[in-house]
Scaffold this active site. Structure first.
Site, PDB file in Angstrom:
ATOM      1  NE  ARG A 114       4.088   9.709  -2.782  1.00 43.70           N
ATOM      2  CZ  ARG A 114       2.702   8.887  -2.880  1.00 43.70           C
ATOM      3  NH1 ARG A 114       2.684   8.250  -4.079  1.00 43.70           N
ATOM      4  NH2 ARG A 114       1.985   8.368  -1.813  1.00 43.70           N
ATOM      5  CB  THR A 120       0.861  17.120  -7.219  1.00 49.00           C
ATOM      6  OG1 THR A 120       2.355  16.998  -6.839  1.00 49.00           O
ATOM      7  CG2 THR A 120       0.521  18.499  -7.434  1.00 49.00           C
ATOM      8  CG  ASP A 165      10.958   2.874   4.743  1.00 48.96           C
ATOM      9  OD1 ASP A 165      10.125   3.341   4.118  1.00 48.96           O
ATOM     10  OD2 ASP A 165      11.947   2.235   4.840  1.00 48.96           O
ATOM     11  CG  ASP A 175      11.995   3.470   8.841  1.00 50.51           C
ATOM     12  OD1 ASP A 175      11.925   4.827   8.701  1.00 50.51           O
ATOM     13  OD2 ASP A 175      10.402   3.739   8.318  1.00 50.51           O
TER      14      ASP A 175
HETATM   15  N1  URA Z   1      10.783   1.965  -0.545  1.00 47.21           N
HETATM   16  C1  URA Z   1      11.190   0.843   0.817  1.00 47.21           C
HETATM   17  O1  URA Z   1      12.528   1.097   1.367  1.00 47.21           O
HETATM   18  N2  URA Z   1      10.343  -0.195   0.568  1.00 47.21           N
HETATM   19  C2  URA Z   1       9.766  -0.607  -0.436  1.00 47.21           C
HETATM   20  O2  URA Z   1       9.716  -1.623  -0.392  1.00 47.21           O
HETATM   21  C3  URA Z   1       8.962   0.243  -1.548  1.00 47.21           C
HETATM   22  C4  URA Z   1      10.008   1.696  -1.527  1.00 47.21           C
END
Ligand code: URA
Length: 210
Positions: A105, A109, A201, A204
């Site tokens: 990202r 922008t 995430d 992660d």
């Molecule tokens: N990406 C992720 O890994 N977790 C989220 O909650 C949103 C996007």
């Protein structure tokens, strides 16, 4: 599967998803559970693969038996978390070709920018299954589908573990022809774009990077 969104409410999927959401689940278990759930979701996402018949002989008699019509499959991982879903699908369809889409990202922008794209040959003749565990804002998912369509794909499904209503709406607006299969439709996105209640995430958690 005529709906734009299919939520797979099978008890095994829901049980495994709860274990994945739990913050106490280890990286190794998270990865293993994602592989197992993906295999079950793959069963649903391939439901409409065309069949033909083959004339065979069982030990009892001859018959015309159903067999896949031979439409080839391309599996496309949206980096990096999509990689955690590859093995589950490949276990079910070992001959699938695999592609990768990398997007980041742009902080000014806020638009997704492509940094990697590699897709199998002949996308236009394949059932293309794009995989990414988290359908959050839907911006990068919609951009990944744009790239696949530019590369010739015409028959695309999107397979994820969790979806937010915002992401589903974004995908429906941008790509109404792309059916989505997920294990759950969660409540909402928070202000940072995380799915709530979600699982954090996904990248992660599966790669142990946090
Ligand atoms: N990406 C992720 O890994 N977790 C989220 O909650 C949103 C996007």
């Amino acid at each position: 599967m005529s709906e734009h969104l299919t939520v797979v409410d099978h008890p095994l999927v829901q049980h495994k998803l709860t274990l994945m959401r739990d913050k106490g689940t280890s990286t190794a278990s998270f990865r293993q559970l994602l592989r197992e759930i993906t295999l079950l979701l793959a069963y649903e996402v391939t439901r409409e693969m065309p069949l033909t018949t083959r004339h065979i002989e069982t030990p009892m008699e001859e018959m015309d038996a159903p067999i896949l019509a031979g439409k080839k499959l391309a599996l496309v991982s949206i980096l990096r978390a999509g990689n955690g879903m590859l093995d589950g699908v490949l276990e079910l369809v070992p001959s699938a070709r695999v592609g990768f889409v990398g997007l980041y990202r742009d902080e000014e922008t806020l638009q997704p920018v492509q940094y990697y794209f590699k897709a199998p040959e002949g996308l236009k003749d394949r059932l293309v299954i794009a995989v990414d565990p988290m359908l959050a804002t839907g911006n990068s998912s919609a951009a990944a589908i744009d790239l696949l369509k530019q590369a010739g794909a015409t028959d695309i499904r999107f397979l994820c573990l969790l979806a937010a209503p915002e992401g589903v709406a974004r995908m429906k607006e941008a790509h109404p022809d792309v059916k989505i299969v997920t294990a759950a439709l969660d409540r909402e996105l928070n202000s940072k774009g995380y799915i709530m209640p979600g699982l954090g995430d996904a990248g992660d958690r599966m790669f142990g990077t946090k």
